[in-house]
Design an enzyme around this catalytic site. Structure first.
Site, PDB file in Angstrom:
ATOM      1  N   GLY A  23       9.692   2.661  33.584  1.00 19.96           N
ATOM      2  CA  GLY A  23      10.148   3.977  33.873  1.00 19.96           C
ATOM      3  C   GLY A  23      11.634   3.969  34.357  1.00 19.96           C
ATOM      4  O   GLY A  23      12.071   5.249  34.834  1.00 19.96           O
ATOM      5  N   ASP A  77      26.918   7.163  31.896  1.00 21.47           N
ATOM      6  CA  ASP A  77      26.428   7.701  33.157  1.00 21.47           C
ATOM      7  C   ASP A  77      27.185   7.250  34.592  1.00 21.47           C
ATOM      8  O   ASP A  77      27.728   8.233  35.243  1.00 21.47           O
ATOM      9  CB  ASP A  77      24.782   7.173  33.562  1.00 21.47           C
ATOM     10  CG  ASP A  77      24.267   7.548  35.021  1.00 21.47           C
ATOM     11  OD1 ASP A  77      24.005   9.004  35.157  1.00 21.47           O
ATOM     12  OD2 ASP A  77      24.110   7.047  35.729  1.00 21.47           O
ATOM     13  N   LYS A  82      29.895   9.638  36.920  1.00 20.94           N
ATOM     14  CA  LYS A  82      29.884   9.388  38.369  1.00 20.94           C
ATOM     15  C   LYS A  82      31.240   8.839  38.822  1.00 20.94           C
ATOM     16  O   LYS A  82      31.794   9.667  39.744  1.00 20.94           O
ATOM     17  CB  LYS A  82      28.873   8.593  38.686  1.00 20.94           C
ATOM     18  CG  LYS A  82      27.392   9.297  38.580  1.00 20.94           C
ATOM     19  CD  LYS A  82      26.260   7.976  38.825  1.00 20.94           C
ATOM     20  CE  LYS A  82      24.760   8.575  38.440  1.00 20.94           C
ATOM     21  NZ  LYS A  82      23.970   7.359  38.470  1.00 20.94           N
TER      22      LYS A  82
END
Length: 335
Positions: free
Chosen positions: A205, A219, A223
């Site tokens: 996960g 991602d 940022k």
């Protein structure tokens, strides 16, 4: 005791974690800050549940976890099929909380600000593409626009740059900002190839079913763009140079380890320049983080080098950043 009305958009893993923190620490917020939070609406992709007197978050959690969708919840509640823009306009709230992944959420963030509502978000694309527009709108209206959880989850690098280094000129930031790529590269150091390490991350996960946002560097690029906006001046994600870890081989990692080094996806932020790419770094470097940690090495003219390191992923960690911003926004609105 001051009551603050919240409208919560997003009731996936992060949204439910925020709800649990609001429930668990209700007495803490009352006693320490004199704040009582009333959640007047909760929305997922299937429905907006709206009750001006306040939604029962415990019941909302049960419905979502039992049925997987808020549209199944009808007992004593009005369930609406409203767009986020429509919901922002209709629902009377003090703070709009966005913990969705809606890439077009800047449209309803702006609508909320124009309607006199503060915004708290963990959603990165609105800021990576529309930072200047959003923060300028908030500034014109004297409203909080808070986004701590967009970078490094609850580790307060945004607050550090935004609120605390006001006399310093930032010279450079180097950072590891994506925990999924760190996990994959760490497993490759143990002998797994890229595909095997990615599969392990997905099984645990840690990586999404569609991992492209992490492994392609998107991602981390979002940022790093936000960090540049904070430390220097607004830019957009399109101005960043981003390369992910998809081309890193087991042999690349092995050679680095033999030299006493490690490979990490490193963001370098200088004025007018954002670069995200895999880099071989010394094993003793503060950038050589493990597991789900993120780190930022910030260099300024007055303080020199400082390192801020902490959880860069995790549900309660992200909820920490979101809820902290809810408290800050509430206190500013009441000031």
């Amino acid at each position: 005791m001051r009551e603050v009305k919240l409208s919560l958009f997003g009731f996936g893993n992060v949204g439910r974690s925020v709800a649990r923190v609001l429930l668990e620490k209700e007495a803490f917020f009352r006693e320490r800050y004199g704040l009582r939070f009333r959640v007047v609406s909760v929305a997922d992709t299937t429905a907006v549940v709206w009750l001006p007197e306040g939604v029962d978050l415990r019941e909302a959690l049960i419905v979502k976890e039992s049925f997987g969708r808020l549209s199944e919840w009808t007992n004593d509640y009005e369930v609406y099929n409203l767009s986020p823009v429509g919901a922002v306009g209709e629902i009377d709230a003090d703070i709009v909380v966005d913990v969705t992944n809606d890439k077009n959420a800047h449209t309803w963030h702006l609508a909320a600000l124009r309607d006199g509502k503060a915004v708290v978000t963990s959603n990165k694309p609105p800021l990576a593409f529309h930072y200047a527009e959003l923060t300028e709108e908030a500034g014109r209206r004297g409203l909080p626009y808070m986004f701590e959880a967009t970078v490094m989850a609850g580790t307060p690098v945004v607050g550090l740059l935004r609120d605390n280094l006001l006399g310093d000129s930032v010279e450079e930031i180097e950072a590891v900002l994506n925990a999924t790529t760190t996990f994959i590269l760490s497993r490759m150091e143990e002998g797994l190839d890229f595909e095997g390490a990615l599969k392990r991350a997905q099984e645990m996960g840690i990586a999404e079913r569609d991992p492209r946002g992490d492994v392609l560097g998107t991602d981390a690029g979002y940022k790093a763009t936000i960090l540049h906006c904070l430390a220097f001046h607004p830019i957009t994600y399109g101005e960043a140079r981003v390369r992910g870890i998809e081309g890193i081989t087991l042999e690349d990692v092995r050679r680095a380890v033999e030299r006493g080094n490690t490979v990490r996806l490193v963001a370098e932020v200088r004025e007018g320049k954002v670069t995200v790419e895999p880099r071989e770094i010394p094993g003793e470097s503060p950038l050589a983080v493990e597991s789900h940690e993120n780190v930022a090495v910030i260099r300024t003219d007055l303080l020199g080098e400082m390192v801020i390191k902490g959880a860069g992923a995790g549900l309660r960690e992200t909820a920490s950043g979101v809820v902290s911003d809810i408290v800050k926004a509430s206190l500013r609105l009441g000031g």
